[in-house]
Design a protein around this motif. Structure first.
Motif, PDB file in Angstrom:
ATOM      1  N   ASN A  71      42.242  74.517  72.062  1.00 52.43           N
ATOM      2  CA  ASN A  71      40.927  75.049  71.685  1.00 52.43           C
ATOM      3  C   ASN A  71      40.206  74.123  70.711  1.00 52.43           C
ATOM      4  N   ASP A  72      40.960  73.482  69.835  1.00 57.76           N
ATOM      5  CA  ASP A  72      40.370  72.513  68.908  1.00 57.76           C
ATOM      6  C   ASP A  72      39.813  71.318  69.678  1.00 57.76           C
ATOM      7  N   LEU A  73      40.575  70.856  70.650  1.00 56.63           N
ATOM      8  CA  LEU A  73      40.128  69.732  71.478  1.00 56.63           C
ATOM      9  C   LEU A  73      38.858  70.087  72.233  1.00 56.63           C
ATOM     10  N   ARG A  74      38.819  71.281  72.782  1.00 56.47           N
ATOM     11  CA  ARG A  74      37.647  71.712  73.553  1.00 56.47           C
ATOM     12  C   ARG A  74      36.383  71.764  72.712  1.00 56.47           C
ATOM     13  N   GLN A  75      36.519  71.904  71.438  1.00 58.37           N
ATOM     14  CA  GLN A  75      35.355  71.991  70.560  1.00 58.37           C
ATOM     15  C   GLN A  75      34.849  70.629  70.100  1.00 58.37           C
ATOM     16  N   THR A  76      35.583  69.563  70.413  1.00 60.65           N
ATOM     17  CA  THR A  76      35.138  68.239  69.983  1.00 60.65           C
ATOM     18  C   THR A  76      33.988  67.755  70.856  1.00 60.65           C
ATOM     19  N   ARG A  77      33.168  66.932  70.280  1.00 67.20           N
ATOM     20  CA  ARG A  77      32.021  66.363  70.999  1.00 67.20           C
ATOM     21  C   ARG A  77      32.512  65.508  72.172  1.00 67.20           C
ATOM     22  N   PHE A  83      35.257  65.823  74.024  1.00 61.22           N
ATOM     23  CA  PHE A  83      35.672  66.670  75.137  1.00 61.22           C
ATOM     24  C   PHE A  83      34.462  67.256  75.852  1.00 61.22           C
ATOM     25  N   GLN A  84      33.507  67.748  75.107  1.00 59.01           N
ATOM     26  CA  GLN A  84      32.326  68.363  75.706  1.00 59.01           C
ATOM     27  C   GLN A  84      31.535  67.343  76.518  1.00 59.01           C
ATOM     28  N   ASP A  85      31.356  66.129  75.981  1.00 58.49           N
ATOM     29  CA  ASP A  85      30.643  65.080  76.717  1.00 58.49           C
ATOM     30  C   ASP A  85      31.413  64.670  77.969  1.00 58.49           C
ATOM     31  N   GLU A 119      30.148  65.174  81.777  1.00 58.80           N
ATOM     32  CA  GLU A 119      30.034  64.014  82.650  1.00 58.80           C
ATOM     33  C   GLU A 119      30.829  64.234  83.942  1.00 58.80           C
ATOM     34  N   GLY A 120      31.997  64.827  83.829  1.00 63.13           N
ATOM     35  CA  GLY A 120      32.820  65.121  84.994  1.00 63.13           C
ATOM     36  C   GLY A 120      32.149  66.113  85.925  1.00 63.13           C
ATOM     37  N   LYS A 121      31.528  67.133  85.349  1.00 63.91           N
ATOM     38  CA  LYS A 121      30.809  68.117  86.182  1.00 63.91           C
ATOM     39  C   LYS A 121      29.655  67.439  86.915  1.00 63.91           C
ATOM     40  N   GLN A 122      28.953  66.538  86.243  1.00 68.36           N
ATOM     41  CA  GLN A 122      27.824  65.845  86.868  1.00 68.36           C
ATOM     42  C   GLN A 122      28.311  64.966  88.020  1.00 68.36           C
ATOM     43  N   GLU A 123      29.438  64.281  87.831  1.00 66.28           N
ATOM     44  CA  GLU A 123      29.992  63.449  88.897  1.00 66.28           C
ATOM     45  C   GLU A 123      30.358  64.285  90.115  1.00 66.28           C
TER      46      GLU A 123
END
Length: 69
Positions: A5-11, A13-15, A19-23
């Motif tokens: 959850n900490d990782l998911r909140q980092t900038r 991870f979010q970027d 980017e993966g969703k856009q690809e």
């Protein structure tokens, strides 16, 4: 301790996730265009018309048409 959850909140991870969703979206969009080519040819459209209408290179349209034949 650093948890998922900490990782998911980092900038980062979010970027990376965005980017993966856009690809994935772009790949699906391209795949949809390629799948439409045989149908458009069956309607009597030319390779040039299809390429222009779908925003693809004519060579890509020709290759997709050959693969579906």
């Amino acid at each position: 301790m650093f948890e998922l959850n900490d990782l998911r909140q980092t900038r980062f991870f979010q970027d990376f996730f965005e980017e993966g969703k856009q690809e994935v979206f772009e790949e699906a969009k391209q795949e949809g265009k390629l799948e439409a080519i045989p149908q458009l040819l069956a309607f009597g459209l030319s390779v040039e018309q299809i390429a222009q209408g779908l925003g693809l290179d004519e060579q890509v349209v020709r290759q997709a048409a050959q693969l579906k034949s």
